[in-house]
Design an enzyme around this catalytic site. Structure first.
Site, PDB file in Angstrom:
ATOM      1  N   ASP A  36       0.830  -1.196   0.000  1.00 51.76           N
ATOM      2  CA  ASP A  36       0.000   0.000   0.000  1.00 51.76           C
ATOM      3  C   ASP A  36       0.872   1.256   0.000  1.00 51.76           C
ATOM      4  O   ASP A  36       1.979   1.241   0.557  1.00 51.76           O
ATOM      5  CB  ASP A  36      -0.901   0.034   1.238  1.00 51.76           C
ATOM      6  CG  ASP A  36      -1.966  -1.046   1.210  1.00 51.76           C
ATOM      7  OD1 ASP A  36      -2.366  -1.465   0.107  1.00 51.76           O
ATOM      8  OD2 ASP A  36      -2.403  -1.467   2.302  1.00 51.76           O
ATOM      9  N   TYR A  66       6.239  -8.488   8.699  1.00 56.05           N
ATOM     10  CA  TYR A  66       5.964  -7.057   8.804  1.00 56.05           C
ATOM     11  C   TYR A  66       6.188  -6.584  10.231  1.00 56.05           C
ATOM     12  O   TYR A  66       5.991  -7.340  11.186  1.00 56.05           O
ATOM     13  CB  TYR A  66       4.507  -6.749   8.450  1.00 56.05           C
ATOM     14  CG  TYR A  66       4.080  -7.108   7.051  1.00 56.05           C
ATOM     15  CD1 TYR A  66       4.114  -6.176   6.024  1.00 56.05           C
ATOM     16  CD2 TYR A  66       3.600  -8.386   6.757  1.00 56.05           C
ATOM     17  CE1 TYR A  66       3.704  -6.504   4.739  1.00 56.05           C
ATOM     18  CE2 TYR A  66       3.185  -8.730   5.474  1.00 56.05           C
ATOM     19  CZ  TYR A  66       3.238  -7.779   4.470  1.00 56.05           C
ATOM     20  OH  TYR A  66       2.835  -8.103   3.209  1.00 56.05           O
ATOM     21  N   ASP A  90      -6.865   1.972   7.652  1.00 58.65           N
ATOM     22  CA  ASP A  90      -5.560   2.584   7.893  1.00 58.65           C
ATOM     23  C   ASP A  90      -5.740   4.090   7.904  1.00 58.65           C
ATOM     24  O   ASP A  90      -6.853   4.598   8.028  1.00 58.65           O
ATOM     25  CB  ASP A  90      -4.524   2.125   6.861  1.00 58.65           C
ATOM     26  CG  ASP A  90      -4.842   2.574   5.436  1.00 58.65           C
ATOM     27  OD1 ASP A  90      -5.834   3.320   5.241  1.00 58.65           O
ATOM     28  OD2 ASP A  90      -4.107   2.195   4.511  1.00 58.65           O
ATOM     29  N   ARG A 141      -3.946  -4.585   7.352  1.00 56.15           N
ATOM     30  CA  ARG A 141      -5.000  -3.628   7.708  1.00 56.15           C
ATOM     31  C   ARG A 141      -6.213  -4.343   8.284  1.00 56.15           C
ATOM     32  O   ARG A 141      -6.817  -3.888   9.261  1.00 56.15           O
ATOM     33  CB  ARG A 141      -5.413  -2.822   6.477  1.00 56.15           C
ATOM     34  CG  ARG A 141      -4.420  -1.748   6.085  1.00 56.15           C
ATOM     35  CD  ARG A 141      -4.922  -0.954   4.911  1.00 56.15           C
ATOM     36  NE  ARG A 141      -4.882  -1.687   3.664  1.00 56.15           N
ATOM     37  CZ  ARG A 141      -5.766  -1.571   2.675  1.00 56.15           C
ATOM     38  NH1 ARG A 141      -6.812  -0.760   2.815  1.00 56.15           N
ATOM     39  NH2 ARG A 141      -5.634  -2.250   1.560  1.00 56.15           N
TER      40      ARG A 141
END
Length: 237
Positions: free
Chosen positions: A47, A75, A89, A181
């Site tokens: 993203d 992550y 987000d 997310r």
């Protein structure tokens, strides 16, 4: 990252890129495509609000893109507790603000443990998934909330690395197709206070590490320097 190396893009290269926050994955490809002067593609979208590791492949190595996409991802990031957003987000404005004074460190850690293993996850409406041939995020931005279907995936590790409420810091190792997310959104839902993804960085894809990746601008300059040097050698000869 070897800053002295040459590249053979036509015969195939694997490029590790550190995508900066605010860039789309397409921005990265577009930045490098001209200097590469060969077929190029990336193995997994990040993203625009996320940063971190991307794998780009050139020439015949683009055939390996699906191989890289199937690899486990790692992550690190931050979750904001006590509100939700339509995009899950910071792309959209927070709403449904909720008091989090009753949230405890124990509750946060216990909630994280429940997501480890195989789970069903509903992707965010603000995603690149196609619904009837149209990108979901385009429909969502027009206020046409598409119906998203749950997908099975696996969370290998979900570690809480720090708590400074309303912020919760984490590290996740997960399978292909995981939306962090959605994980943040579901995490807040389980705690009963709502949450959205505040910050995200992809640190590993399989055995490939962010620490070995090129900053986009630095690689672009390196490729240009190589190209200019070759043109100069050709002029001399």
């Amino acid at each position: 990252m070897d800053q002295t190396r040459d590249f053979d893009f036509q015969n195939g290269e694997i490029l590790l890129i550190d995508k900066p926050r605010g860039w789309s994955s397409f921005d990265v490809v577009r930045k490098l495509k001209r200097g590469v002067n060969a077929k190029i593609g990336h193995a997994g979208t990040l993203d625009p609000l996320a940063s971190g590791l991307m794998i780009l492949a050139t020439g015949p190595f683009t055939k390996r893109i699906s191989e890289f996409q199937d690899m486990t991802k790692e992550y690190t990031g931050t979750i904001f507790l006590g509100a939700t957003t339509p995009s899950f987000d910071r792309e959209t404005e927070p709403e449904d603000i909720i008091d989090i004074s009753a949230i405890t460190e124990e509750g946060i850690n216990n909630a994280a443990k429940t997501f480890v293993g195989k789970i069903l996850q509903v992707p965010p409406a603000f995603s690149a998934i196609k619904i009837d041939g149209k990108r979901s995020y385009k429909l969502a931005r027009k206020g046409k909330a598409p119906e998203m279907k749950a997908r099975e995936l696996e969370i290998h590790e979900f570690e809480i690395t720090g708590i400074e409420l309303p912020l919760v810091y984490f590290r996740v190792v997960c399978s292909k197709g995981t939306y962090i997310r959605s994980l943040a959104h579901d995490f807040g839902k389980l705690l009963g206070v709502g949450a959205y993804l505040y910050d995200l960085c992809r640190t590993k894809i399989g055995d490939f590490k962010l620490e070995d990746a090129w900053p986009v601008d630095e690689l672009s300059r390196h490729i240009l320097d190589i190209s200019n040097a070759k043109e100069g050698d050709a002029d001399i000869s």
